[in-house]
Design a protein around this motif. Sequence first.
Motif, mmCIF file in Angstrom:
data_model
loop_
_atom_site.group_PDB
_atom_site.id
_atom_site.type_symbol
_atom_site.label_atom_id
_atom_site.label_comp_id
_atom_site.label_asym_id
_atom_site.label_seq_id
_atom_site.Cartn_x
_atom_site.Cartn_y
_atom_site.Cartn_z
ATOM 1 N N LYS A 45 0.683 -1.170 0.139
ATOM 2 C CA LYS A 45 0.019 -0.171 -0.134
ATOM 3 C C LYS A 45 0.835 1.248 -0.065
ATOM 4 C CE LYS A 45 -4.314 -1.601 2.230
ATOM 5 N NZ LYS A 45 -5.194 -1.613 3.509
ATOM 6 N N GLY A 46 1.961 1.113 0.758
ATOM 7 C CA GLY A 46 2.916 2.406 0.984
ATOM 8 C C GLY A 46 3.696 2.799 -0.235
ATOM 9 N N ASP A 47 4.423 2.002 -0.545
ATOM 10 C CA ASP A 47 5.521 1.924 -1.498
ATOM 11 C C ASP A 47 4.989 1.676 -2.917
ATOM 12 O OD1 ASP A 47 7.771 2.327 -2.914
ATOM 13 O OD2 ASP A 47 9.168 0.806 -1.617
ATOM 14 N N LYS A 48 4.745 2.600 -3.590
ATOM 15 C CA LYS A 48 4.241 2.725 -5.114
ATOM 16 C C LYS A 48 5.327 2.384 -6.122
ATOM 17 C CE LYS A 48 0.122 4.085 -3.709
ATOM 18 N NZ LYS A 48 -0.998 2.924 -3.692
ATOM 19 N N LYS A 55 8.507 -7.146 -5.197
ATOM 20 C CA LYS A 55 7.132 -7.791 -5.347
ATOM 21 C C LYS A 55 7.270 -9.342 -5.441
ATOM 22 C CE LYS A 55 5.171 -4.136 -7.962
ATOM 23 N NZ LYS A 55 4.498 -3.617 -9.514
ATOM 24 N N LYS A 56 8.256 -9.822 -6.127
ATOM 25 C CA LYS A 56 8.801 -11.167 -6.302
ATOM 26 C C LYS A 56 8.678 -11.785 -4.801
ATOM 27 C CE LYS A 56 12.397 -12.820 -7.274
ATOM 28 N NZ LYS A 56 13.880 -13.192 -8.047
ATOM 29 N N LYS A 57 9.645 -11.130 -4.086
ATOM 30 C CA LYS A 57 9.771 -11.936 -2.653
ATOM 31 C C LYS A 57 8.593 -11.784 -1.815
ATOM 32 C CE LYS A 57 11.901 -9.084 0.032
ATOM 33 N NZ LYS A 57 13.083 -8.265 0.848
ATOM 34 N N TYR A 58 7.947 -10.720 -1.849
ATOM 35 C CA TYR A 58 6.649 -10.575 -0.882
ATOM 36 C C TYR A 58 5.649 -11.652 -1.647
ATOM 37 C CZ TYR A 58 8.774 -6.505 1.082
ATOM 38 O OH TYR A 58 9.679 -5.764 1.885
ATOM 39 N N GLU A 78 -0.841 -7.661 -7.377
ATOM 40 C CA GLU A 78 0.787 -7.445 -7.454
ATOM 41 C C GLU A 78 1.485 -8.738 -8.260
ATOM 42 O OE1 GLU A 78 -0.878 -6.750 -4.812
ATOM 43 O OE2 GLU A 78 -0.332 -4.758 -4.702
ATOM 44 N N ALA A 79 0.657 -9.897 -7.956
ATOM 45 C CA ALA A 79 1.365 -10.967 -8.602
ATOM 46 C C ALA A 79 0.948 -11.241 -10.361
ATOM 47 C CB ALA A 79 0.435 -12.423 -8.385
ATOM 48 N N VAL A 80 -0.289 -10.341 -10.508
ATOM 49 C CA VAL A 80 -0.684 -10.017 -11.801
ATOM 50 C C VAL A 80 0.226 -9.150 -12.596
ATOM 51 C CG1 VAL A 80 -2.303 -9.210 -13.651
ATOM 52 C CG2 VAL A 80 -3.092 -10.758 -11.397
#
Length: 976
Positions: A45-48, A55-58, A78-80
């Motif tokens: 939400k915070g880090d645009k 992204k991959k890690k999370y 985020e996965a998309v």
Amino acid sequence: MPAVSKGDGMRGLAVFISDIRNCKSKEAEIKRINKELANIRSKFKGDKALDGYSKKKYVCKLLFIFLLGHDIDFGHMEAVNLLSSNKYTEKQIGYLFISVLVNSNSELIRLINNAIKNDLASRNPTFMCLALHCIANVGSREMGEAFAADIPRILVAGDSMDSVKQSAALCLLRLYKASPDLVPMGEWTARVVHLLNDQHMGVVTAAVSLITCLCKKNPDDFKTCVSLAVSRLSRIVSSASTDLQDYTYYFVPAPWLSVKLLRLLQCYPPPEDAAVKGRLVECLETVLNKAQEPPKSKKVQHSNAKNAILFETISLIIHYDSEPNLLVRACNQLGQFLQHRETNLRYLALESMCTLASSEFSHEAVKTHIDTVINALKTERDVSVRQRAADLLYAMCDRSNAKQIVSEMLRYLETADYAIREEIVLKVAILAEKYAVDYSWYVDTILNLIRIAGDYVSEEVWYRVLQIVTNRDDVQGYAAKTVFEALQAPACHENMVKVGGYILGEFGNLIAGDPRSSPPVQFSLLHSKFHLCSVATRALLLSTYIKFINLFPETKATIQGVLRAGSQLRNADVELQQRAVEYLTLSSVASTDVLATVLEEMPPFPERESSILAKLKRKKGPGAGSALDDGRRDPSSNDINGGMEPTPSTVSTPSPSADLLGLRAAPPPAAPPASAGAGNLLVDVFDGPAAQPSLGPTPEEAFLSELEPPAPESPMALLADPAPAAEHPRHLAPPAPSGLSESSQSSDRTWVGQRDSDGALPPPPTAGRMYLFYGNKTSVQFQNFSPTVVHPGDLQTHILSGPLAVQTKRVAAQVDGGAQVQQVLNIECLRDFLTPPLLSVRFRYGGAPQALTLKLPVTINKFFQPTEMAAQDFFQRWKQLSLPQQEAQKIFKANHPMDAEVTKAKLLGFGSALLDNVDPNPENFVGAGIIQTKALQVGCLLRLEPNAQAQMYRLTLRTSKEPVSRHLCELLAQQF
């Protein structure tokens, strides 16, 4: 596929997984996961400007958390977004997350489809494979509609990489299995066949799987694949293990592809092209030759791969059924497996030989292994292998070996597992009828069958022997003499009494000249069995008695005395009472001529097809018809009643109102019938051409009275089949939709199971029958095996005193290792009781005494009879039971989810009738019933008030006896 660099190791993910593994408790794990979820949510939400690596890690962390069993409700977008990345690892994680977590009905499917389209159009083979894998894994209809036209184009494109072709073929196979209508047949179908010639073995393997599935629905579109499949198979079979190094499995070249090609060829008839057929025969001969060669490895994987190809080759030979030499060679090869130490190979060999036995080319070769198959039937430890051995004996039987096979199956029947006894009985009956060398042997065989396994001899079997005896004058005297001798045994099965009653009633005069079988002796012998039989058998015997009055006038006074007895004229069963009254009146008022006309001998039955084979087919299930019919028609076979085998239409499962057991073709002999012109007192119960209205039950009613309980559904229930269900009331059956219940208690050495019978027409509800099964799980014999029924209170065993009367059947004192025995308990409720009986099992194992004590599931509600009543009657009776000691009430918390339908089912299963529109509150349940005992009847009214908000129940019971109220209240409360 690109390699993953060390920089993609995702150290944060490794640390998180390590933290989870180091958690000391479930609470600590949940706390750590919640902390991580909060961190991931804040990052998203915070880090645009979150980079692709983060992204991959999370997303990987979310995937790991989901696999631990926790719900994930964010991170999908985020996965998309990762799908649009140009890095392989990021795109791979995005597709993995979507394949695992995204629902096929998700709103994100459109975005995912766009990303997939971009990857399929990118011509990057790695990205194309990832997209194809995602389509196959999700497999939704929406994806099928979006890509069903694109995937075939990719599959047959000349510039597609081998890995892409392989993935496209498997993806198209997945979509076709999910939605066949979405895959259009077009010009690509002709081009996909040529993939069988592809240089890449992985592409060929995937293409064969796809073509095999497609050609089952559209065989004409892919018939050109036969020659290509033969060509490819020939190259594999003739190659050495070093030629296909990448696809050689333990010295066997491409075993999976070989098996798939052989299965593909089984979808089509033998090739018409002589060259192709010759090449295929050469391949098959090569496989059979290689099976004879010494193994190149002692590893089990080598033999498994080699045998897989061999068995599939034999299946193809059997499918073609056109090469006598190959069929005989296949049979000889299977014969070698019959004595193999591996159980699975013996099973497969027996199963394949069953099919070979139906071929006219290999039947004689199969017969040469009869001694080995008989030995397998006797000595195999695995019941499934013994069952296949019995199937093979049935399939190889003909006129030359019928006596040997029938005698061996009868001998095995004495010790056969309960699960397959009925099937063996049907097979013996069919073989005895089909290949009878003389009628006396057939009669002896069927009577011996009833003696050995009477509980498993269905109605069709003894109906059939009565038809044949009636139609053959030359066997009637022998049948009467044989059945008379069989009835003299101390323990005589009820089916034997039925056969004896009918045959002696019709043809007893043929042996009446011998003083040892004079008319009074015949009557005395039959009547000595009368009180031990069920209602249906007693009805048949009463009809036999009236026949005796016509055949033997000297027995008239004796038989009239029996009919006049109070136990008959005032019998609780209306059928027996009606027969006794009408037969007594008929014998008293009718003249000798009228009596002789009404009770004349049964006319021959019209020739009709046997219903025994139809029942065997129904037991084996759909698709068993060809094996049971033997495929061939032995010219030496002899259906001794002249009937034809049932047509396939008789095999299908009928509706409940249909002729389930072929009764309209051969209805039960419920009573010795009269001639067509004899008025309407008696009837040809076999439904002859001129049948009249009957005093006795209709064929359907007679069928219901003898109906067996439903087929068992668990391994414990498969140990034995019960006797006819009309002998057992439903009140001993614990509440279950099927009417069957099983309970068991097991130790390391023994198990005990029980089954209660649920009849279609329950007898008086105060009595019932329970079957107990004891199994020895060890290889050591149990000595001094003694199961007894005891009771901590006033229950008595074997005598009619106390609240329950329990009669037990003795079992053998020795139980061999791996064996199982059955014990029957006859239970009658004399008055109400509170504590259930106990089963005490004592035996010696290895010299040491052992003991087990089990609680039998016999409670007072098993004798509950539901009672319907109007609201006015219910409230009137409720007020009458207003004394404090007549009411029991309990308020308790719900132990199970509160579901109205489940609650209703539990109350019905408990034995109560549910009364609608009685309670003003529609959420409440009101019921009524009667506890049936021999001494008295105890009326019972109940009211169950559920409170869904508080998850509580209030249960109120009122009965005419205080202990019954409290006991029923406790029993019923335990169910909720």
